[in-house]
Design a protein around this motif. Structure first.
Motif, PDB file in Angstrom:
ATOM      1  N   LYS A  55       0.836  -1.205   0.000  1.00  0.00           N
ATOM      2  CA  LYS A  55       0.000   0.000   0.000  1.00  0.00           C
ATOM      3  C   LYS A  55       0.872   1.257   0.000  1.00  0.00           C
ATOM      4  N   HIS A  56       1.915   1.214   0.854  1.00  0.00           N
ATOM      5  CA  HIS A  56       2.810   2.364   0.946  1.00  0.00           C
ATOM      6  C   HIS A  56       3.456   2.676  -0.414  1.00  0.00           C
ATOM      7  N   VAL A  57       3.987   1.638  -1.050  1.00  0.00           N
ATOM      8  CA  VAL A  57       4.675   1.813  -2.333  1.00  0.00           C
ATOM      9  C   VAL A  57       3.690   2.290  -3.400  1.00  0.00           C
ATOM     10  N   MET A  58       2.508   1.666  -3.434  1.00  0.00           N
ATOM     11  CA  MET A  58       1.521   2.061  -4.440  1.00  0.00           C
ATOM     12  C   MET A  58       1.047   3.504  -4.221  1.00  0.00           C
ATOM     13  N   ASP A  59       0.871   3.874  -2.956  1.00  0.00           N
ATOM     14  CA  ASP A  59       0.476   5.253  -2.653  1.00  0.00           C
ATOM     15  C   ASP A  59       1.533   6.240  -3.142  1.00  0.00           C
ATOM     16  N   ASP A  60       2.802   5.882  -2.911  1.00  0.00           N
ATOM     17  CA  ASP A  60       3.897   6.739  -3.395  1.00  0.00           C
ATOM     18  C   ASP A  60       3.810   6.926  -4.905  1.00  0.00           C
TER      19      ASP A  60
END
Ligand SMILES: Nc1ncnc2c1ncn2[C@@H]1O[C@H](COP(=O)(O)OP(=O)(O)O)[C@@H](O)[C@H]1O
Ligand SMILES: [Mg+2]
Lengths: 258, 255
Positions: free
Chosen positions: B187-192
């Motif tokens: 989620k963190h990577v995709m949000d970035d």
């Protein structure tokens, strides 16, 4: 359920074993190896050994300079050989140079260099450049080139290809790829191999001196031909201590690197 | 005025030297600022499509244009300059593990320097700051001098995003960037990536295993099956039937 089958009889292993034993006997005979004579002359060895055990300490002052020369030879030979081996190893690494012909030819040359015994090299260079440390340095440089070159290209071939792909995608050319994706992965190995070569070279250069290639070996040869085993004993002791110290320090450094 | 596509495929095919068909006659136009997700079974040709865009792999037929310029025809320096505008993110992060985070991020800038400067590793102060700014964007400023292998998988992937950002690219390609991450870091990577797309206007072409992720983050979905483009449309138009058609090869293989 089926029973575990017996292990098949490995007749090849037995044939190989027999061939090796027979070969050993034949070659011992062909070269005139004479075990009884070895033991008959053992007495002489103990006499020499006894003389060596009472070293001529007064000779210490005379061996310091040649010993330093030996170490200098080793340092210089290791440095020259390693500096040449570095780019050469990249040239023969399949993941860096994709041209099969280039890799094949330069690897063949490297292998040929590696098969020449260093004593032969020393003899040749003593004949070419004359008696003295220059012949020793050249010999050690060539030996180092062969050894470090081989070890290093094998290390280069085991690197992670991922970073290469990544930096290529960023628009890097060949040299940038080597500089930023290859070298950071293998530089520690390189330093470690150089130190290892240096350890071997310190030992080897004492022997090379025996052929007139400079350093303490020259003094060793002189003492032996004069049957001054007390001096031989001293030099063996000094060399032993120096080699031990260098091996220890270099070994610790290499441990820290890898 | 009509906007020009930032990526354009004209009848692109790719056959690997061993005869394997990677791509079959693909036509594609991607507009600036899009967030395009490529989906398909494993082996469908998604990675081949990604690597065709920046020519990490050569295609065997057709033409690919980046911002109107053919990368297929580009030679030498020209090719490197086109690649400079395309950042790439990989499943395995592809960082130099022994090097610091800063060094890794800085390598995104190599395309902007003459070779001799790079041989000596002479990055300008401005570029070091640029690299640091990129790290701040992915919230890893405190790791700038850490060794890459000291970081967790998710952090390493965000370092690789920072590396791509430092390139100041027009396009970011991401080849299964979250395949080896757990749901939370995913989620963190995709949000970035989403934020980069929206705030910086960088076009994102990403391939994902999960349809769910594709629907959450994508604006447009491209379905690949056996090297062919079998679907191309807005996320909303990709219904159950469409999705199962994209993944239909697998049912045959299973059945
Ligand atoms: N380097 C290669 N050499 C030969 N065939 C390849 C190579 N890379 C991929 N392929 C083949 O091309 C097809 C597409 O692969 P790929 O693009 O990696 O699929 P995906 O990323 O969708 O899983 C597969 O059939 C694969 O076996
Ligand atoms: Mg793939």
């Amino acid at each position: 359920m089926a029973e575990l089958p017996k292990k098949p009889f490995a007749w090849q292993k037995w044939v190989l074993g027999v061939v090796m034993v027979v070969g050993l006997i034949i070659s011992a005979q062909a070269t005139g190896t004479n075990l009884p004579m070895f033991f008959q002359n053992f007495g002489q060895f103990t006499i020499i050994f006894q003389q060596m055990l009472s070293p001529d300490w007064s000779y210490t002052a005379y061996v310091v300079d040649p010993l330093i020369e030996t170490i200098k030879m080793a340092i210089l030979g290791t440095t020259i050989g390693s500096v040449l081996a570095f780019p050469y190893a990249l040239l023969v690494a399949r993941n860096i140079v994709t041209n099969r012909w280039v890799v094949g030819i330069f690897r063949f040359i490297l292998n040929v260099i590696r098969t020449i015994p260093d004593l032969l090299l020393a003899a040749i260079f003593v004949a070419i450049v004359g008696i003295g440390p220059v012949a020793g340095v050249i010999t050690l440089a060539i030996f180092t080139f062969g050894m470090v070159g081989k070890l290093f290209y094998e290390a280069v071939e085991t690197i992670d290809e991922g970073p290469i792909e990544a930096i290529k995608a960023a628009g890097a050319g060949k040299l940038e790829i080597i500089r930023f994706a290859v070298i950071p992965q293998v530089s520690n190995y390189f330093v470690s191999y150089v130190l290892y070569a240096f350890e071997i070279n310190v030992r080897a250069s004492t022997v090379l001196g025996y052929l007139g290639a400079g350093g303490i070996g020259v003094f060793l040869q002189r003492a032996l031909s004069q049957f001054r085993y007390d001096r031989v004993g001293l030099m063996v002791l000094v060399i032993f201590v120096v080699v031990l110290v260098i091996d220890y320090v270099s070994g610790k450094l290499r441990e820290a690197l890898i | 005025m009509q906007a020009k596509p930032v990526i354009k495929f004209d009848n692109v095919s790719k056959t690997y030297p061993n005869g394997a068909k990677g791509l079959k006659d693909i036509n594609l136009e991607i507009m600036p600022g899009e967030f395009v997700v490529v989906v398909g079974l494993s082996g469908a040709g998604k990675s081949t499509l990604m690597r065709a865009v920046n020519r990490l792999h050569d295609i065997t037929a057709g033409d690919i244009q980046i911002d109107g310029q053919s990368i297929t025809q580009a030679k030498g320096k020209q090719l490197l300059e086109i690649r400079r505008n395309i950042g790439m993110i990989f499943q395995n992060f592809n960082l130099v593990k022994r090097a610091t985070v800063l060094k890794n991020v800085l390598t995104g800038r190599v395309g902007y320097y003459p070779t001799w400067k790079m041989v000596f590793g002479l990055f300008s102060k401005g570029d070091k700051q640029r690299a640091y700014n990129a790290l701040q964007q992915v919230e890893l400023a405190d790791k700038v001098y850490a060794r890459a292998d000291e970081l967790s998988g998710g952090q390493q992937q965000r370092v690789s995003i920072a590396r791509a950002l430092t390139q100041e690219p027009k396009i970011i390609l991401a080849d299964e960037p979250v395949a080896s991450l757990d749901p939370q870091t995913t989620k963190h990577v995709m949000d970035d990536l989403k934020r980069i797309n929206q705030e910086l206007g960088i076009t994102v072409l990403i391939n994902l295993h999960s349809v769910e992720l594709a629907q959450t983050y994508g604006t447009r979905i491209i379905g690949i099956r056996d090297g062919e483009k079998v679907f191309d449309g807005p996320v909303a138009s990709a219904d159950e039937a469409t999705i199962s058609a994209i993944y239909s090869g697998g049912e045959e293989a299973n059945g």
